[in-house]
Design an enzyme around this catalytic site. Structure first.
Site, PDB file in Angstrom:
ATOM      1  N   TYR A   1      -4.477   4.403   6.077  1.00 12.03           N
ATOM      2  CA  TYR A   1      -5.019   3.370   7.220  1.00 12.03           C
ATOM      3  C   TYR A   1      -6.349   3.989   7.802  1.00 12.03           C
ATOM      4  O   TYR A   1      -7.051   3.265   8.064  1.00 12.03           O
ATOM      5  CB  TYR A   1      -4.086   3.111   8.293  1.00 12.03           C
TER       6      TYR A   1
ATOM      7  N   LYS B   1       0.801  -1.189  -0.254  1.00 12.77           N
ATOM      8  CA  LYS B   1       0.149  -0.028  -0.099  1.00 12.77           C
ATOM      9  C   LYS B   1       0.900   1.387  -0.017  1.00 12.77           C
ATOM     10  O   LYS B   1       2.088   1.121   0.487  1.00 12.77           O
ATOM     11  CB  LYS B   1      -1.040  -0.078   1.226  1.00 12.77           C
TER      12      LYS B   1
HETATM   13  P1  NAD Z   1      12.320   1.695   1.830  1.00  9.12           P
HETATM   14  O1  NAD Z   1      12.852   3.197   1.486  1.00  9.12           O
HETATM   15  O2  NAD Z   1      12.818   1.219   3.121  1.00  9.12           O
HETATM   16  O3  NAD Z   1      12.466   0.588   0.919  1.00  9.12           O
HETATM   17  C1  NAD Z   1      12.279   0.853  -0.261  1.00  9.12           C
HETATM   18  C2  NAD Z   1      13.058  -0.342  -1.385  1.00  9.12           C
HETATM   19  O4  NAD Z   1      12.936  -0.013  -2.680  1.00  9.12           O
HETATM   20  C3  NAD Z   1      14.523  -0.288  -0.996  1.00  9.12           C
HETATM   21  O5  NAD Z   1      15.272  -1.380  -0.787  1.00  9.12           O
HETATM   22  C4  NAD Z   1      15.293   0.468  -2.360  1.00  9.12           C
HETATM   23  O6  NAD Z   1      16.468   0.119  -2.623  1.00  9.12           O
HETATM   24  C5  NAD Z   1      14.185  -0.091  -3.244  1.00  9.12           C
HETATM   25  N1  NAD Z   1      14.110   0.884  -4.505  1.00  9.12           N
HETATM   26  C6  NAD Z   1      14.060   0.352  -5.629  1.00  9.12           C
HETATM   27  N2  NAD Z   1      14.034   1.489  -6.502  1.00  9.12           N
HETATM   28  C7  NAD Z   1      14.024   2.515  -5.938  1.00  9.12           C
HETATM   29  C8  NAD Z   1      14.077   3.926  -6.197  1.00  9.12           C
HETATM   30  N3  NAD Z   1      14.236   4.413  -7.512  1.00  9.12           N
HETATM   31  N4  NAD Z   1      14.256   4.894  -5.180  1.00  9.12           N
HETATM   32  C9  NAD Z   1      14.325   4.365  -4.046  1.00  9.12           C
HETATM   33  N5  NAD Z   1      14.255   3.039  -3.709  1.00  9.12           N
HETATM   34  C10 NAD Z   1      14.160   2.068  -4.422  1.00  9.12           C
HETATM   35  O7  NAD Z   1      10.789   1.727   1.941  1.00  9.12           O
HETATM   36  P2  NAD Z   1       9.626   0.958   2.795  1.00  9.12           P
HETATM   37  O8  NAD Z   1       9.507   1.639   3.946  1.00  9.12           O
HETATM   38  O9  NAD Z   1      10.288  -0.345   2.833  1.00  9.12           O
HETATM   39  O10 NAD Z   1       8.390   1.039   1.847  1.00  9.12           O
HETATM   40  C11 NAD Z   1       8.287   0.282   0.593  1.00  9.12           C
HETATM   41  C12 NAD Z   1       6.794   0.025   0.453  1.00  9.12           C
HETATM   42  O11 NAD Z   1       6.141  -0.509   1.306  1.00  9.12           O
HETATM   43  C13 NAD Z   1       6.093   1.250   0.175  1.00  9.12           C
HETATM   44  O12 NAD Z   1       5.024   1.230  -0.842  1.00  9.12           O
HETATM   45  C14 NAD Z   1       5.493   1.751   1.582  1.00  9.12           C
HETATM   46  O13 NAD Z   1       4.409   2.364   1.487  1.00  9.12           O
HETATM   47  C15 NAD Z   1       5.163   0.134   1.973  1.00  9.12           C
HETATM   48  N6  NAD Z   1       4.933  -0.148   3.244  1.00  9.12           N
HETATM   49  C16 NAD Z   1       3.974  -0.566   3.805  1.00  9.12           C
HETATM   50  C17 NAD Z   1       3.886  -0.878   5.213  1.00  9.12           C
HETATM   51  C18 NAD Z   1       2.627  -1.696   5.902  1.00  9.12           C
HETATM   52  O14 NAD Z   1       2.694  -1.512   7.139  1.00  9.12           O
HETATM   53  N7  NAD Z   1       1.857  -2.300   4.805  1.00  9.12           N
HETATM   54  C19 NAD Z   1       5.059  -0.335   5.924  1.00  9.12           C
HETATM   55  C20 NAD Z   1       6.039   0.172   5.659  1.00  9.12           C
HETATM   56  C21 NAD Z   1       6.191   0.648   4.158  1.00  9.12           C
END
Ligand code: NAD
Length: 363
Positions: free
Chosen positions: A220, A134
């Site tokens: 949420y 999401k």
């Molecule tokens: P994050 O920045 O920690 O991780 C993102 C990942 O994508 C990294 O490994 C990064 O290397 C990779 N990536 C690939 N291409 C990229 C680019 N062009 N720029 C930046 N990063 C790139 O983010 P996150 O917190 O893990 O979030 C990722 C997804 O998960 C989002 O859509 C976020 O909304 C979702 N999320 C959901 C929950 C939940 O509770 N369901 C919690 C946190 C995050």
């Protein structure tokens, strides 16, 4: 340093002269024989490493079989920690080759929001079922393309709506459906944290996030107002604010919205990167109930008319992923479906439009 992987490698070579990969092969073979589906995580950032990979150690119907990453430096650590064989490791260039890998049934897309669509479409075209984090994407049009790619390839799609599978939130759905305390009247909800100074893409790059706290966490509060009313909104008014102009470029800092639902149900919702709130409070004809904290990964506390709901917490992500496997196997509807993700995106667009125009937006 002797670690588990090196130990297996040297022991295997010393004892049988067998290639060490055999051991990895055995692990995966055993899990598949246990009837578990193989999941590949795509995008190994905070959520994949902090929540999803650990959850996949306790899932009953699926396991962490592979990884897809653009960061080669992360590969050795992940392979070692989760016993992932070389054959199940992909980068963003060779990802489409996953089509011929029978060990991977499901691809879980965990990248920044605006990269969900391309990866979901590639995964579906590679013949894999897909879980997408999401918010589903950054526009309703992009969500529609994702749904149609999955439909065209006859693949199932789940959005990472962990709370739709969580016991306290399931209780809210049940109260609404059964009108346990009479009809729902007002839903107050806010999910905020103090993130304005963050350096992650979600705070600095609107082309990747698609918006501010509403896209990230306010979703949420929007979600809960839909399932805690058991209805779909009919209109919204909204206000957004910015008090630190140099931060959060192209995004709102705080946003508040008021939604009307059928049968006179009202939601008062909010989300901010300069506040600290995490609750949903539901008033009904004959009482009230509340979850506070409501949206965290654990430690949720439910109260109904002043008494504890007495509902134990559990691993939300494991419940979500296991449910998806069951949906695939039994050909049952996905609870957190692509259609739900699309609906949320339509309402998010409505909230932003209401805040921008100052008008009431009707759905
Ligand atoms: P994050 O920045 O920690 O991780 C993102 C990942 O994508 C990294 O490994 C990064 O290397 C990779 N990536 C690939 N291409 C990229 C680019 N062009 N720029 C930046 N990063 C790139 O983010 P996150 O917190 O893990 O979030 C990722 C997804 O998960 C989002 O859509 C976020 O909304 C979702 N999320 C959901 C929950 C939940 O509770 N369901 C919690 C946190 C995050």
């Amino acid at each position: 340093m002797v670690n588990r992987r090196n130990f297996i490698k040297s022991t295997a070579l010393a004892t049988a002269g067998a290639p060490w990969l055999l051991s990895d092969f055995n692990i995966h073979h055993r899990r598949r024989q246990e009837g578990k589906m193989g999941i590949a995580l795509l995008g190994l950032g905070g959520y994949a490493s902090g929540q999803l990979a650990p959850a996949l150690q306790v899932t009953k119907h699926c396991y962490l079989a592979g990884i897809v990453t653009g960061s080669p430096s992360k590969i050795p650590e992940w392979q070692e920690q989760y016993e992932i064989p070389d054959s199940n490791v992909y980068n963003y260039e060779n990802f489409d080759d996953i089509a011929s890998n029978d060990a991977i049934d499901i691809v879980y897309v965990v990248t920044p929001n605006a990269l969900h669509m391309p990866f979901v479409i590639r995964a579906a075209e590679a013949g894999k079922h897909v879980i997408c984090e999401k918010p589903m994407e950054i526009s309703s049009n992009r969500c529609r393309k994702m749904i149609s790619a999955c439909e065209q390839n006859n693949r199932r799609l789940q959005i990472g709506y962990r709370l739709r599978y969580e016991s306290h939130h399931r209780q809210l759905m049940e109260y609404a459906r059964n009108e346990t305390f009479g009809s729902v009247k007002v839903i107050d909800t806010n999910f905020s944290f103090y993130g304005v100074n963050g350096s992650n893409w979600r705070f600095t790059d609107a082309s990747l996030s698609g918006g501010g706290p509403l896209m990230d966490i306010g979703i949420y509060s929007l979600e809960v107002s839909r399932y805690a009313s058991d209805r779909e909104p009919i209109s919204v008014t909204a206000q957004s604010f910015k008090t630190i102009p140099e931060k959060l470029p192209g995004m709102e800092e705080s946003i508040f919205w008021q939604m009307e639902f059928p049968d006179g149900i009202i939601t008062n919702g909010g989300s901010s990167y300069v506040a600290r709130s995490n609750y949903v409070h539901i008033s009904t004809e004959k009482g009230w109930y509340r979850i506070d904290p409501a949206f965290s990964y654990g430690g949720l506390k439910g109260v109904v008319n002043g008494e504890s709901m007495n509902i134990p917490n559990h691993n939300q992500q494991a419940a979500q992923m296991d449910a998806f496997v069951q949906n695939i196997r039994n050909e049952t509807p996905v609870i957190g479906s692509g259609e739900e993700g699309l609906q949320d995106m339509i309402y998010i667009e409505g909230i932003y439009e209401a805040a921008r125009s100052g008008q009431k937006i009707r759905f």
